[in-house]
Design a protein around this motif. Structure first.
Motif: not given
Length: 495
Positions: A265-274, A320-339
């Motif tokens: 899940v981390n390698k798929t959803f996490g990477l895709l979301a980031t 639910s794990m996939g959703a949590a990882i996806f949303v957290e990495n999606l928002c974290g990726g947006m924050g990283t771009a701005a940072f």
């Protein structure tokens, strides 16, 4: 003002493709001296103590600001100040990776350690120059997209030198030929740097090495709200750092997922979301001011940590794990771009290599040092309260962002920084405290390395250096922030 007519097509423009390739070259060596190298040593049956010692190689990325002034001061004979250093570090990396490929942990462990240190040093040096290059090259309205594209290239490279390299080494090429392949992929960076434009050289480089060391500090700490901005850099992604510090342990031990399930899940959803979050963040930043992007993405990355709290208080479900990882990495990726765009906007182009290296090192403080605090908190209060706390930990950064709004808006609109007035004595003492604390931390690092090598036993002194250094730095930032608040009050009263 941001350009509101740009779109996702901007990401396919030549400059974006160039930053994508240079970001790829910047991210490729990281795993080759950390996770991938550890896997090679593990397969070769190297003992755990030695593998743990090899992790110290990564300290080069934390202390890269120590030699960054050299890259601001001196210009190579060909290709210019930024591209010249880029090509030198990339060719050095190719040589280092070829040398690693010619060795094996079973027969050449000592030589491999030396070469790994060299590769990490060259990789950290490449990061210094690439950060300075994009800071000098991109105008304010393109920094959001530039940050997003370079981070995307970096993430793709980490996947290639991490997961893909492990797969190739295990099933097809073997370890040595995999490292030969990785060395060949670095040619992408050399070719791109050779064809890329050199940033405008109208802004003068420091004339002496002393000036390259002293002037970046004098320039930064002479700005209005410098200490508050320093604290903002440390705290903006603090909530993210808490959420990620023990996330894998939480999913396996706290919720009960299998390690394989978490990995997939981390390698798929996490990477895709980031990747998606980074791209979306870059596109949205073309339509938002830097302050609004930082605030919006900061709120999203803070609130997204609540997904792990939901996992802690509900029954186990893979979805639910996939959703949590996806949303957290999606928002974290947006924050990283701005940072990253924020860090670029804070750099004076005369010293961008040194200032970006210093600021990025400070931004890593939360990620590096929250681990022990996180473990202690979980032991006392449990996972649910810990992830609620991770949401709260993101609030101070947002409040500091609001306090610094005028300063950041002025810098984005004018390309300059408002200078502070008054309180020269207290500001000077705060800076001396900061330098003293940094010196103690550096001494602690040297002692730790000497102790790890078996040259001496200085555990009490090392602990004293770390604790005293951290205390002095904290005191310095607190004193500097108090001066900034007093200066703002004086300005309001005068107005």
């Amino acid at each position: 003002m941001p350009n509101r007519h740009l779109s996702l097509a901007t990401l396919a423009q030549p400059r974006s493709l160039m930053l994508l390739c240079l970001g790829f070259a910047s991210g490729l060596p990281l795993a080759l001296t950390s996770g991938t190298l550890q896997a090679w040593m593990t397969v070769a049956n190297v003992d755990l103590k030695t593998i743990g010692f090899f992790s110290l190689v990564g300290q080069a990325y934390v202390f890269k600001f120590l030699w960054s002034p050299v890259m601001d001061r001196y210009t190579p004979p060909s290709f210019g100040r930024r591209r010249g250093w880029l090509i030198i570090t990339q060719l050095s990396l190719i040589g280092g990776l070829l040398a690693m490929a010619s060795l094996t942990p079973e027969r050449n462990l000592g030589a491999m350690a030396v070469v790994a240190v060299w590769v990490a040093f060259c990789s950290a040096s490449q990061d210094i120059v690439f950060d300075a290059y994009k800071t000098d090259l991109l105008p304010p309205e393109e920094r959001g997209t530039g940050a997003a594209v370079s981070v995307l290239g970096y993430r793709i490279a980490m996947l290639v030198s991490g997961g893909l390299a492990l797969w190739l080494a295990d099933g097809f090429l073997g370890w040595q030929y995999t490292y030969y392949l990785m060395a060949g992929l670095m040619v992408i960076g050399v070719a791109t740097a050779s064809m890329a434009p050199e940033p405008d050289n109208a802004i003068p480089a420091p004339r002496t090495l002393e000036q390259a060391i002293v002037e970046p500090l004098r320039d930064f700490f002479g700005r209005n709200n410098a200490w508050l901005i320093l604290l903002l850099i440390v705290s903006y992604k603090l909530g993210d750092a808490f959420a990620g510090a023990l996330s894998t342990t939480f999913l396996i031990r706290g919720v009960g997922f299998a390690a394989g399930e978490v990995g997939v899940v981390n390698k798929t959803f996490g990477l895709l979301a980031t990747i998606l979050g980074t791209l979306v963040g870059g596109v949205l930043m073309q339509r938002l001011t830097l302050f609004r992007a930082l605030l919006l993405f900061g709120v999203l990355q803070t609130v997204s940590n609540a997904g792990y709290w939901v996992l802690a208080v509900t029954d186990k479900h893979l979805a639910s794990m996939g959703a949590a990882i996806f949303v957290e990495n999606l928002c974290g990726g947006m924050g990283t771009a701005a940072f990253v765009a924020l860090l670029m906007s804070l750099c004076n182009k005369s010293f961008s290599a040194t200032q970006f290296a210093l600021l990025s090192a400070l931004s890593a403080v939360g990620r590096v040092y929250v681990g022990p605090i996180a473990g202690w908190f979980v032991e006392l209060h449990g996972w649910a309260w810990f992830y609620l706390f991770s949401v709260v930990a993101g609030v101070p950064g947002l409040l500091l962002l609001i306090v610094c709004r005028d300063t950041l808006s002025f810098a984005q609109e004018t390309g300059d920084f408002p200078r502070r007035v008054g309180y020269a004595g207290p500001y000077r003492w705060a800076l001396w405290l900061l330098l003293a604390g940094a010196s103690l931390l550096a001494a602690g690092l040297v002692l730790m390395l000497a102790q790890s090598a078996g040259w001496l036993d200085a555990t009490p002194v090392t602990g004293y250096c770390w604790q005293s250094g951290a205390a002095l730095i904290s005191l310095a930032i607190l004193a500097g922030c108090c001066c900034d608040f007093a200066s703002m009050r004086r300005s309001r009263d005068a107005g």
